[in-house]
Write a protein that holds these residues in place. Structure first.
Motif, short mmCIF file in Angstrom:
data_model
loop_
_atom_site.label_atom_id
_atom_site.label_comp_id
_atom_site.label_asym_id
_atom_site.label_seq_id
_atom_site.Cartn_x
_atom_site.Cartn_y
_atom_site.Cartn_z
N LEU A 134 0.82 -1.22 0.00
CA LEU A 134 0.00 0.00 0.00
C LEU A 134 0.85 1.27 0.00
CD1 LEU A 134 -2.71 -1.01 2.64
CD2 LEU A 134 -2.93 -1.06 0.15
N GLY A 135 2.16 1.12 0.11
CA GLY A 135 3.03 2.29 0.16
C GLY A 135 3.02 3.00 1.49
N LEU A 136 2.72 2.28 2.58
CA LEU A 136 2.70 2.88 3.91
C LEU A 136 4.12 3.10 4.42
CD1 LEU A 136 -0.25 0.91 5.58
CD2 LEU A 136 -0.30 3.13 4.43
N PHE A 140 5.18 2.07 10.23
CA PHE A 140 4.01 1.22 10.44
C PHE A 140 4.35 -0.27 10.41
CE2 PHE A 140 0.44 4.32 8.88
CZ PHE A 140 0.71 5.14 9.96
N ARG A 141 5.56 -0.61 10.05
CA ARG A 141 5.95 -2.02 9.98
C ARG A 141 6.24 -2.58 11.38
NH1 ARG A 141 8.14 -4.62 5.61
NH2 ARG A 141 9.61 -5.53 7.09
N SER A 142 6.22 -3.90 11.48
CA SER A 142 6.44 -4.55 12.78
C SER A 142 7.86 -4.35 13.28
CB SER A 142 6.13 -6.04 12.68
OG SER A 142 7.01 -6.69 11.78
N ASP A 143 8.81 -4.08 12.37
CA ASP A 143 10.18 -3.83 12.80
C ASP A 143 10.46 -2.34 13.03
OD1 ASP A 143 10.05 -3.09 10.15
OD2 ASP A 143 11.65 -4.44 9.46
N GLY A 144 9.40 -1.54 13.00
CA GLY A 144 9.52 -0.12 13.30
C GLY A 144 8.94 0.17 14.68
N PRO A 145 8.72 1.43 15.00
CA PRO A 145 8.18 1.77 16.32
C PRO A 145 6.69 1.47 16.47
CG PRO A 145 8.47 3.75 15.00
CD PRO A 145 9.08 2.62 14.22
N VAL A 283 -7.50 0.21 0.34
CA VAL A 283 -6.84 -0.91 -0.37
C VAL A 283 -6.52 -0.57 -1.81
CG1 VAL A 283 -7.90 -2.66 1.12
CG2 VAL A 283 -9.04 -2.00 -1.02
N ALA A 284 -7.17 0.47 -2.37
CA ALA A 284 -6.87 0.86 -3.75
C ALA A 284 -5.40 1.25 -3.91
CB ALA A 284 -7.77 2.02 -4.18
N ALA A 285 -4.74 1.57 -2.81
CA ALA A 285 -3.34 1.97 -2.87
C ALA A 285 -2.41 0.82 -3.29
CB ALA A 285 -2.89 2.54 -1.52
N VAL A 286 -2.92 -0.40 -3.43
CA VAL A 286 -2.07 -1.45 -4.01
C VAL A 286 -1.67 -1.07 -5.43
CG1 VAL A 286 -2.98 -3.34 -2.61
CG2 VAL A 286 -4.02 -2.87 -4.85
N CYS A 287 -2.45 -0.18 -6.05
CA CYS A 287 -2.12 0.35 -7.37
C CYS A 287 -1.40 1.69 -7.18
CB CYS A 287 -3.38 0.56 -8.20
SG CYS A 287 -4.39 -0.92 -8.44
N PRO A 288 -0.15 1.78 -7.56
CA PRO A 288 0.59 3.02 -7.30
C PRO A 288 -0.10 4.27 -7.84
CG PRO A 288 2.10 1.29 -7.97
CD PRO A 288 0.71 0.73 -8.14
N GLY A 292 -3.26 8.65 -4.52
CA GLY A 292 -3.38 10.09 -4.26
C GLY A 292 -4.24 10.41 -3.06
N HIS A 293 -5.28 9.60 -2.82
CA HIS A 293 -6.18 9.90 -1.71
C HIS A 293 -5.54 9.65 -0.35
CE1 HIS A 293 -6.51 5.62 -2.39
NE2 HIS A 293 -7.31 5.44 -1.38
N LEU A 294 -4.38 8.97 -0.32
CA LEU A 294 -3.70 8.70 0.95
C LEU A 294 -2.50 9.63 1.16
CD1 LEU A 294 -3.69 4.80 1.21
CD2 LEU A 294 -5.34 6.44 2.10
N ARG A 295 -2.35 10.64 0.33
CA ARG A 295 -1.22 11.54 0.49
C ARG A 295 -1.26 12.19 1.87
NH1 ARG A 295 -2.17 14.27 -3.68
NH2 ARG A 295 -0.99 12.92 -5.09
N GLY A 296 -0.19 12.01 2.63
CA GLY A 296 -0.13 12.54 3.99
C GLY A 296 -0.28 11.47 5.05
#
Length: 481
Positions: A134-136, A140-145, A283-288, A292-296
């Motif tokens: 999703l480009g997060l 947000f990953r488990s190996d991050g904070p 989930v649409a963010a699987v498509c690069p 746009g709607h998740l910017r930020g």
């Protein structure tokens, strides 16, 4: 030696009945096109077909399968029907069903790492996969904070985010003494999901703590200037702003708030948690090209999206990530003696019981793992792009018939339209289509006027289904003339 409990199937009988159940599902799917999409039964009709009490002696499983056809199917609204366009899709793809079946067969409780390490670790890895897809942000990953967890629904994720926000803003005081010692305030647009108000109620803040912020009439997105005014007014009155709910694909129209602008505002208030609700559209963010709607979102405190809507995964599977897991687990950790164990005490493992309100939890990640592996990211992107293309087809139909108009610009796979003649004609046309069984549509109101929602996204929907539904809607309007 005690007798074995009656009703247990032998492995051989389980195998036979399992095949029969899978056959029933396959036959059900094959017959869907010919069934009315919305249930046609009257209230009480299904219950009247069932006995008044449970059987005293066990019956063959075949009898239950037979009653699915006799009792259940007539009382179903068929969410897997290719012409189900109401609400949002609830995809239950073959791979997800098999993954869910395996989870049920394993029957593990994943409340803490020690009760089944695989339940926790598969979930962590699968959510890292999805976060990357999703480009997060890496945080947000488990190996991050932070990290991710599968909730049952986005409603629970909203409540969980609010509890974490309260814990952080109060330095743990809400956990110790409750929320009643401050006048906490929560913000969301007038288009925010109803779960925001329910979360405030369940957290003990009350409905009156929620501020409904005005939206831009054209886009239905939150007016950030109005949000700033609301926050400033509450601060001036001695209240404590604690969380902003940001919609990325609202239920009503698919409206997208400006995440980056809200985050920028929030950073001027140390206590203000930003929760991004992308339950359907995230989930649409699987498509690069559809991010746009998740910017930020990379700077938000938490984010939720539901693979059980548009991403082919059987309900319930709501994926929720936080930037800082300390605020979340600080709000929810409780360790009774009967759950103490060496792995937890070591601090080397994650106990997901601390990541949501409930203690017990299913092996939900198996179905998401099955979907990610069998479709691959290419397959998931193709599915999402198909939904967007079909929605554009609906919008083109609307533009070509001057009896209809678009209420808002299409949002990904959601189209909102109305009959130009007025609210009564709009709702009558929708109900005529629904009553006919040809398709199922749902409605909303936008700026006080009725509108029809067409939410595409089923794994079985084709252009022919879109066209057939459109013809039914046209016929319904023609019948009013």
């Amino acid at each position: 030696m005690p007798e074995s409990a009656p009703g247990h199937m032998s492995p051989e009988e389980f195998r036979r009945q399992g095949h029969a159940a899978i056959d029933w599902i396959a036959d059900y799917w094959a017959a869907l096109d010919d069934l009315p999409v919305r249930s046609q039964v009257a209230p009480g009709e299904v219950a009247a077909l069932m006995p008044a009490s449970a059987p005293e002696t066990g019956e063959p499983f075949d009898a239950l399968l037979a009653d699915l056809d006799r009792v259940v199917v007539p009382g179903l609204t068929h969410w897997q029907h290719p012409r189900f366009f109401a609400y949002f899709p609830a995809n239950s793809s073959p791979a997800a069903i098999l993954g869910d079946l395996l989870s049920s067969g394993i029957g593990a409780q994943g409340m803490i790492w020690a009760t089944s390490p695989a339940v926790t670790e598969v979930e962590q890895v699968v959510l890292d996969w999805l976060a990357d897809a999703l480009g997060l942000p890496a945080a947000f990953r488990s190996d991050g904070p932070g990290g991710g967890v599968i909730q049952d629904t986005a409603s629970t994720a909203t409540l969980t985010a609010l509890l974490a926000a309260l814990h952080r803003a109060s330095a743990g005081d809400v956990r110790r003494r409750g929320a009643g010692h401050e006048q906490w305030t929560v913000y969301g647009s007038t288009q925010a999901h109803s779960s925001l108000v329910k979360a405030a109620m369940m957290a003990g803040l009350g409905e009156e703590s929620v501020r409904a912020v005005a939206v831009d009439p054209a886009t239905q997105a939150m007016d950030v200037a109005a949000l700033r005014e609301a926050v400033d007014a509450d601060v001036a009155a001695g209240r404590r702003p604690v969380m902003v709910h940001v919609a990325c694909g609202s239920t009503s129209t698919g409206a997208t708030d400006d995440v980056a602008a809200v985050v920028g505002l929030a950073r001027a208030h140390d206590d203000l948690w930003v929760h991004v609700d992308g339950a359907w559209a995230g989930v649409a963010a699987v498509c690069p090209e559809l991010r746009g709607h998740l910017r930020g979102v990379e700077d938000a405190d938490s984010f939720v999206t539901n693979p059980h809507k548009w991403l082919l995964t059987t309900f319930d599977c709501s994926t929720f990530w936080v930037r800082d897991r300390a605020a979340l687990t600080g709000a929810l950790t409780i360790l009774p003696e009967y759950l103490r164990n060496a792995a937890t005490e070591s601090g080397a493992v994650v106990d997901y019981r601390d990541w949501h309100p409930q203690l017990g939890r299913r092996f939900r990640s198996l179905k998401l793992w099955a979907v990610l592996r069998t479709y691959g990211l290419e397959g998931l992107r193709a599915h999402v792009r198909s939904g967007v293309a079909l929605a554009r087809r609906v919008a083109a139909h609307v533009a070509a018939d001057d009896r209809f108009e678009l209420v808002t610009q299409p949002s990904l796979s959601l189209v909102v339209l109305r009959v130009r003649a007025g609210d009564e004609q709009t709702l009558a046309a929708m109900e005529a289509v629904n009553a006919s069984g040809e398709a199922y549509l749902s409605h909303t109101t936008v700026e006080g006027r009725a509108a029809i929602r067409v939410a595409v996204g089923s794994w079985r929907t084709t252009e022919a289904d879109v066209d057939r539904t459109w013809r039914a809607l046209q016929d319904a309007v023609s019948a009013q003339a």
